[in-house]
Scaffold this motif. Structure first.
Motif, short mmCIF file in Angstrom:
data_model
loop_
_atom_site.label_atom_id
_atom_site.label_comp_id
_atom_site.label_asym_id
_atom_site.label_seq_id
_atom_site.Cartn_x
_atom_site.Cartn_y
_atom_site.Cartn_z
N UNK A 206 1.47 7.16 2.96
CA UNK A 206 1.43 6.64 1.60
C UNK A 206 1.49 5.11 1.58
N UNK A 207 2.30 4.54 2.44
CA UNK A 207 2.36 3.08 2.52
C UNK A 207 1.02 2.51 3.00
N UNK A 208 0.39 3.18 3.96
CA UNK A 208 -0.90 2.69 4.47
C UNK A 208 -1.99 2.80 3.41
N UNK A 209 -1.95 3.86 2.59
CA UNK A 209 -2.91 3.97 1.50
C UNK A 209 -2.74 2.81 0.52
N UNK A 210 -1.50 2.53 0.14
CA UNK A 210 -1.24 1.44 -0.79
C UNK A 210 -1.69 0.10 -0.22
N UNK A 213 -5.45 -0.31 -0.44
CA UNK A 213 -5.91 -0.62 -1.80
C UNK A 213 -5.55 -2.06 -2.16
N UNK A 214 -4.30 -2.42 -1.98
CA UNK A 214 -3.77 -3.75 -2.23
C UNK A 214 -4.17 -4.24 -3.62
N UNK A 215 -5.01 -5.27 -3.73
CA UNK A 215 -5.38 -5.83 -5.03
C UNK A 215 -6.71 -5.28 -5.56
N UNK A 216 -7.30 -4.34 -4.84
CA UNK A 216 -8.52 -3.72 -5.33
C UNK A 216 -8.16 -2.64 -6.35
N UNK A 217 -9.18 -2.14 -7.03
CA UNK A 217 -8.99 -0.99 -7.91
C UNK A 217 -9.33 0.28 -7.13
N UNK A 268 -14.90 -4.83 -5.22
CA UNK A 268 -13.53 -4.92 -5.72
C UNK A 268 -12.85 -3.55 -5.81
N UNK A 269 -13.52 -2.52 -5.31
CA UNK A 269 -13.00 -1.16 -5.38
C UNK A 269 -12.66 -0.64 -3.99
N UNK A 332 3.89 -3.32 -4.20
CA UNK A 332 3.03 -4.42 -3.77
C UNK A 332 2.65 -5.33 -4.94
N UNK A 333 2.49 -4.74 -6.12
CA UNK A 333 2.12 -5.51 -7.30
C UNK A 333 3.33 -6.14 -8.00
N UNK A 334 4.52 -5.77 -7.53
CA UNK A 334 5.73 -6.34 -8.11
C UNK A 334 6.06 -5.83 -9.50
N UNK A 335 5.66 -4.58 -9.82
CA UNK A 335 5.92 -4.02 -11.14
C UNK A 335 6.83 -2.80 -11.04
N UNK A 336 7.66 -2.62 -12.03
CA UNK A 336 8.59 -1.49 -12.09
C UNK A 336 7.79 -0.19 -12.23
#
Length: 353
Positions: A206-210, A213-217, A268-269, A332-336
């Motif tokens: 799951x961490x590797x999937x995230x 993706x990182x900043x892509x959609x 961007x995807x 990674x996005x810093x959101x709750x």
């Protein structure tokens, strides 16, 4: 190790971004499922076996209906229709059973569906943690399965799916067998250990999937079996990570969406493919062609495989992986990953209108 990877392995950083401890809820999902298997309905309508089952729900509650429909599709002769919206579809008339699923018990669309069912004199089974739907079931004789409260609906999938399956089984609608449930519970137990925050990136899918993706959609595609799970991944990315996401299913997307990957936006995807170990040869070939034709156009490609033999294990394992992937993307996005302020504002304004 990259800085984003270090972030996902830093428990103090996760705690700061996740003050509501959504990670504990996700880590507790296997235990939630085991507890949910033991939940029994308070009462059920006295009715003959229906010709169709309509599951009325929205958001995370409707996702449990998608799992029910996915498990039933291969063997049950009674069609199961998942209805997202107000009222009921035209198929819900004579000899239909309506299952109203709202984790909070206060979902306006689901309450509307119950009102429509009662006006048509259809049997209803309610699945809720209380609220208006629970009150209606308790005081007006509607069949009721009460589930524990206190979670976000999207994180209560076990409490919604397994009691619903038990209620349907009691009504002679056997959606999933006991041995398939046992296998699914074993798979989520294993995944719960493999995907938890204390497992490092190198050993945590799951961490590797995230990170991929990182900043892509994310653009998530499944097949005939996993297509509904792809949609669930989309909504988890939207609610947990607060990012736009796409979802679709093969073979349908081969007939339309595939052309959109010719545009520069494709860079961007992140193409995310949800594969099923038991997919048909023709679907396997379509996935291979999809990756050949658009893989280079995408920002990247990630492939995730279902686990287990039974349909439930395969669907639930991929769903659980998606929950964790969306959680780590939120970090990674810093959101709750817990709060959904805009969604809550929509509900508040509708209640006041």
């Amino acid at each position: 190790m990259s800085e984003p990877a270090r972030l996902l392995d830093d428990r103090a950083a996760l705690t700061a971004i996740d003050p509501h401890r959504a990670c504990d809820v996700l880590a507790g999902f296997p235990a939630q499922c085991r507890a949910a298997v033991r939940i029994e309905p308070h009462m059920l309508p006295q009715t003959k076996r229906p010709r169709v089952v309509v599951i009325a729900g929205m958001g995370g509650s409707a996702a449990a209906g998608d799992l029910i429909a996915g498990c039933a599709a291969a063997h049950l002769e009674i069609p199961i229709v998942v209805h997202r919206g107000y009222g009921l579809p035209s198929v819900a008339w004579d000899d239909a059973l309506v299952v109203a699923v709202s984790y909070s018990g206060n979902t306006a669309e689901v309450l509307s569906a119950v009102a429509a069912a009662r006006s048509r004199r259809l049997p209803v089974v309610a699945v809720a943690s209380g609220g208006a739907l629970g009150g209606l079931a308790t005081h007006e004789g509607v069949g009721y399965v009460e589930v524990p409260a206190g979670l976000m609906p999207r994180m209560a999938l076990g409490y919604l799916f397994f009691p619903m399956a038990s209620a349907l089984r009691a009504l002679q609608i056997d959606v999933v067998r006991a041995d398939d449930i046992d296998e699914a519970l074993r798979e989520v137990d294993t995944l719960g250990r493999e995907l938890a925050p204390d497992r490092p990136v190198s050993a945590n899918e799951a961490k590797r999937v995230a990170l991929a993706i990182d900043r892509r959609w994310p653009a998530v595609y499944g097949g005939p079996v996993t297509g509904a799970v792809a949609y669930r991944w989309k909504t988890d990315f939207e609610e947990n990570a607060k990012t736009f996401a796409l979802a679709g299913a093969l073979p349908e997307m081969n007939h339309n969406t595939i052309e959109a990957w010719r545009t520069p936006l494709a860079r961007h995807l992140q193409l995310v493919l949800l594969r099923d170990a038991q997919e048909a040869p023709e679907i396997r070939r379509r996935f291979e062609l999809l990756q050949e034709l658009i893989g280079d156009a995408a920002g990247g490609v990630t492939t995730c495989w279902s686990r287990g033999q039974g349909v439930l294990a395969r669907l639930l394992s991929l769903t659980y992986l998606g929950q964790w992937a969306s959680y780590y993307l939120a970090i990674l996005h810093g959101v709750d990953p817990w709060t959904v302020p805009t969604l809550d504002e929509v509900k508040r304004r509708l209640q006041g209108s």
